[in-house]
Scaffold this motif. Structure first.
Motif, PDB file in Angstrom:
ATOM      1  N   VAL A  80       1.031  -0.931   0.012  1.00  0.00           N
ATOM      2  CA  VAL A  80      -0.157   0.226   0.067  1.00  0.00           C
ATOM      3  C   VAL A  80       0.790   1.124   0.007  1.00  0.00           C
ATOM      4  O   VAL A  80       0.447   2.332  -0.832  1.00  0.00           O
ATOM      5  N   ALA A  81       1.797   1.252   0.928  1.00  0.00           N
ATOM      6  CA  ALA A  81       2.764   2.537   0.950  1.00  0.00           C
ATOM      7  C   ALA A  81       3.349   2.850  -0.372  1.00  0.00           C
ATOM      8  O   ALA A  81       3.638   2.020  -1.192  1.00  0.00           O
ATOM      9  N   GLY A  82       3.536   4.297  -0.725  1.00  0.00           N
ATOM     10  CA  GLY A  82       3.858   4.709  -1.905  1.00  0.00           C
ATOM     11  C   GLY A  82       3.039   4.412  -3.162  1.00  0.00           C
ATOM     12  O   GLY A  82       3.572   4.715  -4.036  1.00  0.00           O
ATOM     13  N   THR A  83       1.821   4.196  -2.895  1.00  0.00           N
ATOM     14  CA  THR A  83       0.985   3.706  -4.152  1.00  0.00           C
ATOM     15  C   THR A  83       0.439   5.213  -4.790  1.00  0.00           C
ATOM     16  O   THR A  83      -0.107   6.213  -4.039  1.00  0.00           O
ATOM     17  N   ASP A  84       0.548   5.358  -5.970  1.00  0.00           N
ATOM     18  CA  ASP A  84       0.145   6.617  -6.645  1.00  0.00           C
ATOM     19  C   ASP A  84      -1.385   6.793  -6.580  1.00  0.00           C
ATOM     20  O   ASP A  84      -2.087   7.796  -6.625  1.00  0.00           O
ATOM     21  N   ILE A 130      -3.674   5.087  -4.145  1.00  0.00           N
ATOM     22  CA  ILE A 130      -4.148   5.011  -3.172  1.00  0.00           C
ATOM     23  C   ILE A 130      -3.678   5.867  -1.958  1.00  0.00           C
ATOM     24  O   ILE A 130      -4.312   6.679  -1.306  1.00  0.00           O
ATOM     25  N   GLN A 131      -2.238   5.587  -1.534  1.00  0.00           N
ATOM     26  CA  GLN A 131      -1.841   6.538  -0.508  1.00  0.00           C
ATOM     27  C   GLN A 131      -1.683   7.921  -0.865  1.00  0.00           C
ATOM     28  O   GLN A 131      -1.769   9.015  -0.075  1.00  0.00           O
ATOM     29  N   LYS A 132      -1.055   8.272  -2.035  1.00  0.00           N
ATOM     30  CA  LYS A 132      -0.810   9.661  -2.536  1.00  0.00           C
ATOM     31  C   LYS A 132      -2.019  10.563  -2.476  1.00  0.00           C
ATOM     32  O   LYS A 132      -2.221  11.607  -1.897  1.00  0.00           O
ATOM     33  N   PRO A 133      -3.296   9.984  -3.022  1.00  0.00           N
ATOM     34  CA  PRO A 133      -4.413  10.978  -3.053  1.00  0.00           C
ATOM     35  C   PRO A 133      -5.150  11.332  -1.630  1.00  0.00           C
ATOM     36  O   PRO A 133      -5.545  12.222  -1.496  1.00  0.00           O
ATOM     37  N   TRP A 134      -4.874  10.271  -0.634  1.00  0.00           N
ATOM     38  CA  TRP A 134      -5.269  10.197   0.669  1.00  0.00           C
ATOM     39  C   TRP A 134      -4.203  11.558   1.456  1.00  0.00           C
ATOM     40  O   TRP A 134      -4.990  12.425   1.817  1.00  0.00           O
ATOM     41  N   MET A 135      -2.945  11.527   0.925  1.00  0.00           N
ATOM     42  CA  MET A 135      -2.291  12.306   1.577  1.00  0.00           C
ATOM     43  C   MET A 135      -2.537  13.805   0.864  1.00  0.00           C
ATOM     44  O   MET A 135      -2.509  14.751   1.748  1.00  0.00           O
ATOM     45  N   LYS A 136      -3.003  13.897  -0.195  1.00  0.00           N
ATOM     46  CA  LYS A 136      -2.898  14.999  -0.794  1.00  0.00           C
ATOM     47  C   LYS A 136      -4.334  15.799  -0.424  1.00  0.00           C
ATOM     48  O   LYS A 136      -4.303  16.978  -0.161  1.00  0.00           O
ATOM     49  N   ALA A 137      -5.252  14.773  -0.194  1.00  0.00           N
ATOM     50  CA  ALA A 137      -6.583  15.542   0.261  1.00  0.00           C
ATOM     51  C   ALA A 137      -6.292  15.968   1.602  1.00  0.00           C
ATOM     52  O   ALA A 137      -7.028  17.041   2.036  1.00  0.00           O
ATOM     53  N   LEU A 138      -5.526  15.271   2.478  1.00  0.00           N
ATOM     54  CA  LEU A 138      -5.361  15.806   3.842  1.00  0.00           C
ATOM     55  C   LEU A 138      -4.455  16.976   4.051  1.00  0.00           C
ATOM     56  O   LEU A 138      -4.655  18.003   4.626  1.00  0.00           O
ATOM     57  N   ASN A 139      -3.586  17.168   2.825  1.00  0.00           N
ATOM     58  CA  ASN A 139      -2.953  18.288   2.762  1.00  0.00           C
ATOM     59  C   ASN A 139      -3.505  19.676   2.379  1.00  0.00           C
ATOM     60  O   ASN A 139      -3.377  20.651   3.049  1.00  0.00           O
ATOM     61  N   GLU A 140      -4.473  19.371   1.669  1.00  0.00           N
ATOM     62  CA  GLU A 140      -5.493  20.397   1.295  1.00  0.00           C
ATOM     63  C   GLU A 140      -6.477  20.699   2.405  1.00  0.00           C
ATOM     64  O   GLU A 140      -6.496  21.944   2.635  1.00  0.00           O
ATOM     65  N   ILE A 141      -6.900  20.008   2.950  1.00  0.00           N
ATOM     66  CA  ILE A 141      -7.960  20.276   4.213  1.00  0.00           C
ATOM     67  C   ILE A 141      -7.013  20.992   5.399  1.00  0.00           C
ATOM     68  O   ILE A 141      -7.459  21.722   6.129  1.00  0.00           O
ATOM     69  N   TYR A 142      -5.793  20.517   5.503  1.00  0.00           N
ATOM     70  CA  TYR A 142      -4.923  21.222   6.617  1.00  0.00           C
ATOM     71  C   TYR A 142      -4.561  22.492   6.303  1.00  0.00           C
ATOM     72  O   TYR A 142      -4.740  23.467   6.938  1.00  0.00           O
ATOM     73  N   ALA A 143      -4.546  23.069   4.868  1.00  0.00           N
ATOM     74  CA  ALA A 143      -4.015  24.133   4.453  1.00  0.00           C
ATOM     75  C   ALA A 143      -5.292  25.178   4.766  1.00  0.00           C
ATOM     76  O   ALA A 143      -5.286  26.246   4.862  1.00  0.00           O
TER      77      ALA A 143
END
Length: 565
Positions: free
Chosen positions: A263-267, A269-282
């Protein structure tokens, strides 16, 4: 994520050699199953009921340290067996506690090691149980017999009894596992809309927070993940659920090919989840304390009314949600939602039937009287005592109707939801962490073993707010609006043992360490730096031996599909 390992052959040989050494002379009983002076002549003789106290340590923080006889359940079991327990529970870090035990070589009589099971097995902390079970365990053989080959270790012996040995199967009418949870006031505000995608979920939180920026003078918190170091898997597992997979640990498994991928490092699965959290953190919607708050702090936020949504497993924080229910604060309770990345994904939050072969309870090599302990375990597995530790006493903590169906009166349900009552009665201590039926089992009379799985209990426990929400989603129970689980004969892959010090185990450790370093960073930095941080993370991740890990996991999954555990 769950990372489970086999006892290595070399260490197994060491354990066996130690057992032989113990038999050859000296006063130590370590690694012996019993001593002749401890064992009755045969299992036909009744177990002794002479008073005795043993020590028990659980690597979960399930409650304060207590004598078993101070609880109702513990006292009843003591009256049956003469056995009392000094029960102790984890305070602090699991790794530290396990390290101290192993370094000192000083173990309690019984250990429920949770995620430390492989370290303790490799250290020779547990005695083999095979002969004890054969002589004194008719109920152990009844319950666990069909599963024995699924949890024997590399030397062919049994060292612990798992917490999962289903006797029949009944599904969970509610959601006791993971989900994206949303405060009910948010759903009610917008007319109980269908929430299918992650974008829809965050958009509701965004709108509600704009309308209600504060709760009782304090800032409203948009979204949190309960992900300090010891439950960091929550931030990892959420991505898997969003992609339409259940929690299989470090991998996801293609349903057509049965191929496992990391799962780790998947474009996708993991990446869109991280990007979504990055956006709501901002935007100020993500709680920066997600990675640092302890369980008490997280539960305080859940019960405060300030937190609009979170990802966690319900068994982690059920105490907090029960407190809200007991207090009658219905709108500030939470509804589970089967959120996925897009409308075309089938959710898989509800666990399929499974057998977890690397969580359980074992008798240590320092146990004073392993025969009395195995007899206690066997007595505990009598069906009437399995009913006791889950349901309690008839007409006291549960009732039975004219058709023989178990249910709870309003007062009984209120007690069951009260944490202090669960502690004093003993449910908190005995319903998990001991030899037991699997949670989805059926009793011989057709009632559910697990109280929460009994349809009558689920229905009677619903508040007016529950009924309003369920009606809005055209559902009789909360699991009704989640998809049924697909059959996965290997499930859960996180229970596959990889062995201490193996390349596969080293990969999982390094991968977790890398994620703990980079995932919070990429979430909480400026959005224009996200891609660069992801690239840096992947550069480091690609140095790890992912290929060997995936190869082994695929071999083990294929073995399980073929019935070889």
């Amino acid at each position: 994520m769950g990372k489970k390992k086999l006892v290595t052959i070399a260490m197994s040989l060491f354990i066996a050699a130690s057992a032989l050494a113990g038999c050859s002379g000296g006063n130590s009983n370590k690694n012996n199953e019993t001593s002749a002076s401890q064992a009755p002549a045969s299992s036909d003789q009744p177990a002794s009921v002479e008073p005795v106290t043993f020590t028990y340590f659980n690597f979960q923080s399930r409650g304060k340290d207590v004598m078993a006889s101070e609880t109702t359940i513990g006292k009843i079991l003591q009256e049956q067996t003469g056995v009392d327990w000094k029960m102790e529970y984890l305070v602090g870090e699991e790794d530290t506690k396990a390290g101290v035990m192993i370094a000192s070589g000083d173990y309690p009589d019984v250990i429920a090691p949770e995620g430390q099971i492989d370290k303790l097995l490799d250290a020779g902390a547990f005695m083999p149980l095979d002969d004890l079970i054969e002589q004194y365990g008719p109920n152990i053989k009844r319950v666990y017999g069909p599963y024995f080959d699924k949890f024997r270790q590399a030397d062919g012996k049994i060292y612990f009894l798992p917490y999962s040995a289903d006797q029949g199967y009944i599904g969970d009418p509610n959601i006791s596992q993971g989900a994206f949870w949303m405060q009910r006031s948010v759903l009610k505000e917008f007319g109980y809309p269908k929430v299918k995608t992650l974008d829809q979920y965050f958009d509701l939180i965004r709108q509600y927070k704009e309308k209600h920026p504060q709760v009782e003078g304090k800032d409203t918190i948009g979204f949190a993940v309960f992900a300090p170091s010891d439950t960091f898997y929550n931030i990892q597992n959420a991505a898997v659920h969003l992609a339409g997979y259940p929690n299989d640990g470090g991998v996801y498994v293609n349903m057509d090919t049965h191929e496992a991928k990391v799962v780790a490092g998947t474009d996708d699965i993991q990446k869109p989840w991280m990007k979504a959290l990055n956006e709501i953190y901002a935007e100020g919607l993500f709680d920066a304390e997600s990675f640092t708050m302890n369980k008490d702090q997280f539960m305080a936020k859940v019960t405060s009314g300030r937190l609009l949504g979170y990802f966690a497993y319900n068994w982690q924080i059920g105490e907090a949600t029960n407190n809200l229910k007991t207090a009658g604060i219905d709108e500030k309770r939470y509804a589970p939602l089967p959120v996925v990345f897009n409308e075309n994904i089938k959710d898989q939050y509800v666990d399929p039937p499974s057998f977890v072969n690397n969580r359980g309870v074992g008798i240590s090599v320092d146990a004073k009287d392993p025969v009395r302990i195995i007899q206690y375990f066997d007595n505990l597995l009598k069906e009437e005592n399995q009913i006791l530790v889950q349901w309690g006493e008839k007409d006291v903590t549960y009732s039975v109707d004219e058709k023989g169906r178990y249910f709870m009166t309003e007062e009984q349900q209120k007690n069951r939801d009260d944490t202090n009552f669960k502690l004093s009665y003993g449910f908190q201590y005995f319903e998990y962490g001991w030899p037991r039926y699997g949670s989805n089992s059926l009793l011989a009379d057709g009632n559910s073993y697990g109280v929460g799985n009994q349809p009558e209990v689920a229905a009677s426990g619903f508040t007016d707010g529950d009924k309003e929400l369920l009606a809005a989603y055209d559902a009789a129970t909360f699991s009704d609006y989640f998809s049924d689980p697909d059959d996965r004969p290997w499930y859960p892959a996180w229970s596959i043992n990889l062995g201490q010090g193996t390349p596969e185990q080293i990969f999982t450790t390094k991968s977790d360490d890398l994620q703990k370093k980079y995932l919070p960073k990429m979430i909480m930095e400026a959005p224009d730096k996200f891609e660069a941080t992801w690239a840096e993370y992947m550069k480091e991740f690609n140095k790890l031996d992912k290929a060997t890990y995936e190869k082994t996991m695929n071999e083990m999954i294929q073995n399980r599909i073929a019935g070889k555990w």
